[in-house]
Design an enzyme around this catalytic site. Structure first.
Site: not given
Ligand SMILES: NC(=O)c1ccc[n+]([C@@H]2O[C@H](COP(=O)([O-])OP(=O)(O)OC[C@H]3O[C@@H](n4cnc5c(N)ncnc54)[C@H](O)[C@@H]3O)[C@@H](O)[C@H]2O)c1
Ligand SMILES: O=C(O)[C@H](O)COP(=O)(O)O
Length: 528
Positions: A230, A259, A279
């Site tokens: 994020r 964004e 993104h």
């Molecule tokens: N770029 C994209 O399009 C995209 C797509 C999907 C998810 N994401 C993002 O990716 C991230 C991870 O997603 P996920 O599904 O693996 O989530 P998840 O909840 O499975 O894992 C997140 C992990 O972060 C850990 N955490 C929380 N606070 C922390 C800290 N201060 N320091 C270290 N670790 C910490 C938690 O304990 C957890 O294990 C989220 O922010 C999600 O929104 C981005």
């Molecule tokens: O939180 C999510 O699932 C990702 O950041 C993906 O976002 P998007 O659906 O806008 O691609």
């Protein structure tokens, strides 16, 4: 006629499922005013990250029953308002895990082999084989920050590629990490040791600007940083400066504090060693189909009166129990939030002790509420009553439930939460008064009588003259207003705790000053 509004680009497979039960209107690119004007006609709203579902939008949705987020992050939805308005919010917690992990891997490989730069140079007529000599990932150290669903997939693949994987995640037990062949590390060590660092944690008030100038300064000058989690977790100005000054070897970002990325963002002025994508983490055909189907099925089911499988804001408990136990659940969650902010290190065990009359209430919802509170600092608004137990299990956190009906400390009984981890533990107790007011009644066995408030400061100190005055003066000098103050001790001039309710959060620099006061042993800022 049941109607669903789809306000972001959604895979056709999801639209087809919605069309089985409703009229589906696809309107991408609506402004908040447009959405407010239209939403009153719809029973359901399906979105991705592009639509801001504000409190005003939700309140304008007179017949709105469900908001479906085709993806993971619900930070663009005002979930508390949805809950308050009785609108269910659902998401797809796993539909794009692989896509996001692979985006991080793509960016790591692109950084190590200068893929975008070499492509641009070749397209411009060049043939520069010397300038784009890269590095191998094999035998390098990968630091994963956030070892959840996406972080563990990245760790698994990188292990297979011959990398040594270390991780920082305070909510993962050492046993669980060992199963994944990952060595847990402190955040500072990780930044010092890793050749590649990849972020997979949520954005919460705790993680905002976590990667700042100081942490970037700890990285090897050759190390590379990847963020597909994020925006806002990295201080973008500090990163731009570190790249320009050669403090770090490179960075690749998929997500940004704002964004779309602002035209005047400092990142746009970095000429080299930086790769930016808009993104795209979840943007694979497979992930888009997964999340669209997952969420459309949930919307369809809810419109047909069936339960949803990934509800963000509705507990799997009967409305009747929820209503009856409301203040008790609120107490459990508040104590969970409080104790998690006192506890450092890896959390291994949570004990939930129901004392006196509390032991007569159904324990399961209270345990879930306590876990939700404890895990909120790690998972932000993604933790809920539905997933709290599963999330704790996945992190290897043991939950002990103890009933002690004989305790007579308060008429209505009390609830005690105790955390245990690799750095020791903490415990807090609380009670619900007859009028529904909540009280914190012990902190680490020290008796107190405190109403929880949004911002608090808790200290552990030596009971000696002058210490309260000194702390008051330091807060006053930094313009932090104290609303109330309580001291709890067991023996005169022994150890004591102080609990201050304050109007403003404590800035990190002030915490350093507080720690320096003679006699203060611990100081914990708390946000409830
Ligand atoms: N770029 C994209 O399009 C995209 C797509 C999907 C998810 N994401 C993002 O990716 C991230 C991870 O997603 P996920 O599904 O693996 O989530 P998840 O909840 O499975 O894992 C997140 C992990 O972060 C850990 N955490 C929380 N606070 C922390 C800290 N201060 N320091 C270290 N670790 C910490 C938690 O304990 C957890 O294990 C989220 O922010 C999600 O929104 C981005
Ligand atoms: O939180 C999510 O699932 C990702 O950041 C993906 O976002 P998007 O659906 O806008 O691609």
């Amino acid at each position: 006629m049941t109607k669903v509004l789809v306000s972001d680009p959604i895979d056709q497979a999801g639209i087809d499922i919605l069309a089985q039960v409703a009229q589906v209107d696809q309107r991408v690119g609506l402004s908040e005013d447009d959405l407010k004007a239209m939403i009153g006609d719809y029973d359901a709203l399906m979105i991705r990250s592009g639509t801001q579902v504000t409190a005003d939008v939700i309140k304008a949705g007179g017949r709105l029953r469900i908001i479906g987020r085709a993806g993971v992050g619900v930070d663009n939805v005002d979930v508390p308002t949805a809950t308050q308005q009785g609108v269910l919010v659902v998401n797809s917690p796993e539909g794009n895990t692989i896509a996001a992990a692979e985006q991080a891997l793509a960016l790591m490989l692109s950084l190590s082999r200068h893929v975008p730069q070499a492509h641009a140079s070749t397209m411009a007529g060049g043939w520069d084989r010397k300038k784009y000599v890269g590095n191998e990932l094999y035998k390098k150290v990968l630091g994963v920050v956030g070892l959840g669903k996406i972080g563990s997939h990245v760790a698994r693949v990188c292990n297979a590629m011959g990398m040594e994987v270390i991780a920082y995640d305070p909510f993962i037990s050492a046993d669980r990490a060992q199963q994944m062949q990952v060595r847990l590390s402190s955040l500072e060590n990780l930044f010092e040791q890793a050749d590649y660092i990849t972020l997979h944690l949520p954005r919460t008030p705790d993680t905002e600007n976590l990667v700042n100038e100081e942490l970037l300064g700890k990285m090897k000058s050759t190390a590379r940083l990847v963020n597909c989690a994020r925006g806002g977790i990295i201080d973008e100005s500090a990163l731009a400066d570190a790249l320009k000054a050669g403090v770090i070897g490179g960075a690749a970002l998929d997500v940004y504090a704002q964004e779309p990325l602002a035209t005047d963002s400092p990142l746009r002025s970095v000429q080299e060693r930086l790769i930016l994508t808009p993104h795209l983490g979840a943007s694979t055909t497979e992930a888009q189909e997964n999340v669209a189907v997952d969420v459309a099925e949930q919307i369809r089911d809810v419109l047909l009166g069936l339960p949803a499988r990934s509800a963000v804001n509705i507990p799997g408990l009967s409305a009747e129990i929820m209503e009856r136990l409301k203040p008790h659940l609120q107490l459990a969650e508040t104590l969970g939030l409080l104790v998690s902010q006192l506890s450092g290190g890896q959390l291994q065990e949570l004990e939930v002790r129901l004392q006196g009359e509390f032991a007569q209430h159904p324990s399961q919802p209270l345990v879930i509420a306590a876990l939700k509170g404890v895990l909120t600092s790690a998972l932000g608004d993604r933790i809920n009553y539905v997933n709290a137990s599963l999330e704790a299990k996945g992190r290897g956190i043991r939950v002990l439930e103890v009933k002690d009906e004989t305790s007579k400390d308060f008429a209505g009984g009390s609830l005690q939460l105790t955390t245990r981890g690799d750095q020791g533990g903490h415990s807090v107790t609380g009670a619900v008064f007859a009028n529904g007011d909540l009280r914190i009644t012990t902190i680490d066995e020290f008796p107190v009588n405190v109403s929880p408030s949004r911002h608090m400061l808790l200290t552990r100190h030596r009971d000696m003259p002058g210490i309260i005055g000194q702390l008051g003066s330091v807060l006053g000098e930094h313009n932090v207003n104290i609303a109330s103050m309580q001291v709890g001790r067991r023996i005169v001039r022994g150890d004591a705790v102080m609990v201050l309710s304050i109007d403003d959060p404590i800035p990190p620099s002030l915490l350093v000053t507080i720690h320096a006061i003679n006699g203060i042993k611990e100081a914990h800022p708390v946000t409830l």
